[in-house]
Design a protein around this motif. Structure first.
Motif, PDB file in Angstrom:
ATOM      1  N   ILE A  13       0.760  -1.269   0.579  1.00 17.53           N
ATOM      2  CA  ILE A  13      -0.376   0.249  -0.236  1.00 17.53           C
ATOM      3  C   ILE A  13       0.943   1.219  -0.099  1.00 17.53           C
ATOM      4  N   SER A  14       2.108   1.479   1.017  1.00 12.25           N
ATOM      5  CA  SER A  14       2.989   2.191   0.876  1.00 12.25           C
ATOM      6  C   SER A  14       3.751   2.303  -0.719  1.00 12.25           C
ATOM      7  N   ALA A  15       4.094   1.671  -1.105  1.00 11.40           N
ATOM      8  CA  ALA A  15       4.483   1.772  -2.335  1.00 11.40           C
ATOM      9  C   ALA A  15       3.856   1.899  -3.473  1.00 11.40           C
ATOM     10  N   ARG A  16       2.929   1.583  -3.323  1.00 11.27           N
ATOM     11  CA  ARG A  16       2.009   2.208  -4.387  1.00 11.27           C
ATOM     12  C   ARG A  16       1.444   2.942  -3.843  1.00 11.27           C
ATOM     13  N   ARG A  17       1.084   4.334  -3.122  1.00 10.91           N
ATOM     14  CA  ARG A  17       1.385   5.825  -2.349  1.00 10.91           C
ATOM     15  C   ARG A  17       1.919   6.411  -3.006  1.00 10.91           C
ATOM     16  N   ALA A  18       3.313   5.692  -2.873  1.00  5.74           N
ATOM     17  CA  ALA A  18       4.932   6.130  -3.551  1.00  5.74           C
ATOM     18  C   ALA A  18       4.836   6.503  -5.070  1.00  5.74           C
ATOM     19  N   VAL A  19       4.027   5.231  -5.788  1.00  7.89           N
ATOM     20  CA  VAL A  19       4.113   5.455  -6.866  1.00  7.89           C
ATOM     21  C   VAL A  19       2.854   6.640  -7.946  1.00  7.89           C
ATOM     22  N   ILE A  20       2.454   6.340  -6.880  1.00  9.75           N
ATOM     23  CA  ILE A  20       1.169   7.539  -7.121  1.00  9.75           C
ATOM     24  C   ILE A  20       1.713   9.532  -7.123  1.00  9.75           C
ATOM     25  N   ALA A  21       2.220   9.621  -6.087  1.00  7.87           N
ATOM     26  CA  ALA A  21       2.842  10.459  -5.850  1.00  7.87           C
ATOM     27  C   ALA A  21       3.803  10.798  -6.981  1.00  7.87           C
ATOM     28  N   PHE A  22       5.125   9.878  -6.674  1.00  7.53           N
ATOM     29  CA  PHE A  22       5.877  10.062  -8.127  1.00  7.53           C
ATOM     30  C   PHE A  22       4.371  10.190  -9.001  1.00  7.53           C
ATOM     31  N   THR A  38      15.364   4.397  -0.234  1.00  6.42           N
ATOM     32  CA  THR A  38      14.371   4.308   0.925  1.00  6.42           C
ATOM     33  C   THR A  38      13.157   5.095   0.446  1.00  6.42           C
ATOM     34  N   LEU A  39      11.927   4.943   0.976  1.00  9.38           N
ATOM     35  CA  LEU A  39      10.383   5.477   0.104  1.00  9.38           C
ATOM     36  C   LEU A  39      10.437   7.128   1.251  1.00  9.38           C
ATOM     37  N   ASP A  40      11.454   7.426   1.736  1.00 10.27           N
ATOM     38  CA  ASP A  40      10.485   8.945   2.954  1.00 10.27           C
ATOM     39  C   ASP A  40      10.022   9.759   1.699  1.00 10.27           C
ATOM     40  N   ALA A  41      10.615  10.732   1.265  1.00  7.34           N
ATOM     41  CA  ALA A  41      10.892  11.367  -0.026  1.00  7.34           C
ATOM     42  C   ALA A  41       9.296  11.079  -0.580  1.00  7.34           C
ATOM     43  N   LEU A  42       9.452  10.205  -1.072  1.00 17.93           N
ATOM     44  CA  LEU A  42       7.545   9.671  -1.817  1.00 17.93           C
ATOM     45  C   LEU A  42       6.421   9.994  -0.761  1.00 17.93           C
ATOM     46  N   LEU A  43       7.242   9.898  -0.014  1.00 20.56           N
ATOM     47  CA  LEU A  43       5.743   9.547   1.552  1.00 20.56           C
ATOM     48  C   LEU A  43       5.655  10.328   1.670  1.00 20.56           C
ATOM     49  N   GLU A  44       7.109  11.940   2.374  1.00 19.92           N
ATOM     50  CA  GLU A  44       5.975  13.097   2.760  1.00 19.92           C
ATOM     51  C   GLU A  44       5.558  13.431   1.502  1.00 19.92           C
ATOM     52  N   MET A  45       5.771  13.078   0.035  1.00 18.61           N
ATOM     53  CA  MET A  45       5.224  13.958  -1.066  1.00 18.61           C
ATOM     54  C   MET A  45       4.006  13.346  -0.736  1.00 18.61           C
ATOM     55  N   SER A  46       3.252  12.228  -1.131  1.00 14.94           N
ATOM     56  CA  SER A  46       2.355  11.913  -0.947  1.00 14.94           C
ATOM     57  C   SER A  46       1.889  12.718   0.111  1.00 14.94           C
ATOM     58  N   GLU A  47       2.554  12.629   1.609  1.00 15.44           N
ATOM     59  CA  GLU A  47       1.131  13.063   2.117  1.00 15.44           C
ATOM     60  C   GLU A  47       1.123  14.716   2.025  1.00 15.44           C
TER      61      GLU A  47
END
Length: 338
Positions: free
Chosen positions: A189-198, A292-301
């Motif tokens: 779920i988190s990895a997919r949200r990272a791709v969506i944000a990207f 890490t996915l930190d930057a992409l997950l911050e973008m998602s948030e």
């Protein structure tokens, strides 16, 4: 040895191929033995992409002109050296899937009639946490490989801004796949949200070129970033996998510096072994850096907090997911509202 049987040597193991003269690709004249020998020739690069991964086989027992099916559950009667691993499907059910633990398994897959290899983005040591982020650039009608290349270059620049290194390969069709090795700390779920944000950031930068719309009626003549290829049990064709198309194309790793000079038609089971021997594997260093996915997950948030951009629809065969919007195509929703 009879003509009804052959053996292919790969990584110290001899793999039996029955009916070696059976034609798998009629238009290209590629036989079962030809395909097995192709995988033996590219075994090092292909195994790098597939090592330790559960894999679904797109099987064509009678070749490309016959019927096909996806094999996600390992069959009975496996050779004792073909390994399996338990995976959990979106329904919550579990199953044992073939796992690529040695290069010879690639040739065994040909014996099973597999014309495509679709690996999970996980390793057998942890099948619930992806170690590979995948971005699928899918040209829509009116666009083609040239637009996919342009979108890939935009994506590469964005990844670099985020401190990530992406590797690129052809899909075997008109599109491109971008792969980034990540620490296996995040859920699907988190990895997919990272791709969506990207994908959303790419779309903001190049709305003329890139779309994130799940609904085909809204995509236009743009390159769709298929974020659902990062969902659980959604798999891209592996690097060096043959594809189930008449000319026996291959999903081919490419160096960024060469991307503008190639076409998908350059890479088939006939041409790739010599190209690989001459140029080496463009993904040779893919395992050398893990991110890490930190930057992409911050973008998602930020997207959700500042722009109200939450989750996107899942494929129709998935159970309804928490926070997912309605799976109703926009034109139909408008009619229902009216």
């Amino acid at each position: 040895m009879s003509s009804s049987e052959a053996h292919v040597e790969v990584a110290g193991r001899s793999v039996r191929i029955s009916s070696p003269d059976k034609v798998y690709y009629p238009d290209a004249g590629v036989t079962k033995l030809d395909l097995a020998e192709y995988y033996a020739a590219v075994a090092e690069g292909a195994f790098r992409a597939l090592a330790g991964r559960p894999v679904a086989l797109n099987r064509f027992p009678d070749g490309l002109s016959g019927s096909s099916f996806y094999m996600k559950h390992a069959p009975k009667g496996l050779p004792d050296w073909v390994q399996t691993v338990q995976v959990t499907f979106p329904s919550g059910r579990t199953g044992n899937e073939v796992c690529i633990t040695e290069a010879a398994t690639l040739v065994w897959a040909v014996q099973m009639g597999a014309l495509e290899l679709h690996p999970w983005p996980v390793r057998r040591s942890d099948t619930d946490h992806p170690d590979e982020l995948r971005v699928d650039l899918d040209p829509q009608p009116g666009t083609g490989f040239a637009e996919a290349v342009e979108a890939a270059r935009e994506a590469k620049a964005l990844f670099e801004e985020l401190g990530l290194t992406a590797f690129v390969k052809t899909t075997g069709g008109r599109g491109l796949h971008l792969l980034v090795r990540i620490e296996p700390r995040w859920s699907f779920i988190s990895a997919r949200r990272a791709v969506i944000a990207f994908a959303r950031e790419l779309e903001r930068r190049r709305p003329d070129l890139v779309t994130t719309s799940w609904w085909k009626e809204e995509r236009g003549e743009r390159v769709f970033v298929d974020f659902n290829q990062m969902a659980r049990d959604r798999m891209l064709a592996a690097a060096y996998s043959s594809r189930a198309r008449p000319d026996a194309p291959v999903s081919m790793p490419v160096r960024w510096t060469d991307l503008s000079d190639v076409t998908p038609q350059d890479f088939t089971t006939r041409t790739v072994p010599a190209l690989l021997a001459d140029r080496g594997d463009a993904h040779e260093d893919i395992d050398s850096a893990v991110f890490t996915l930190d930057a992409l997950l911050e973008m998602s948030e930020r997207d959700e907090r500042d722009h109200g951009l939450g989750d996107m629809p899942y494929p129709p065969d998935f159970p309804k997911m928490p926070g997912e919007p309605k799976r109703v195509q926009p034109s139909k929703a408008k009619k229902e509202t009216a």
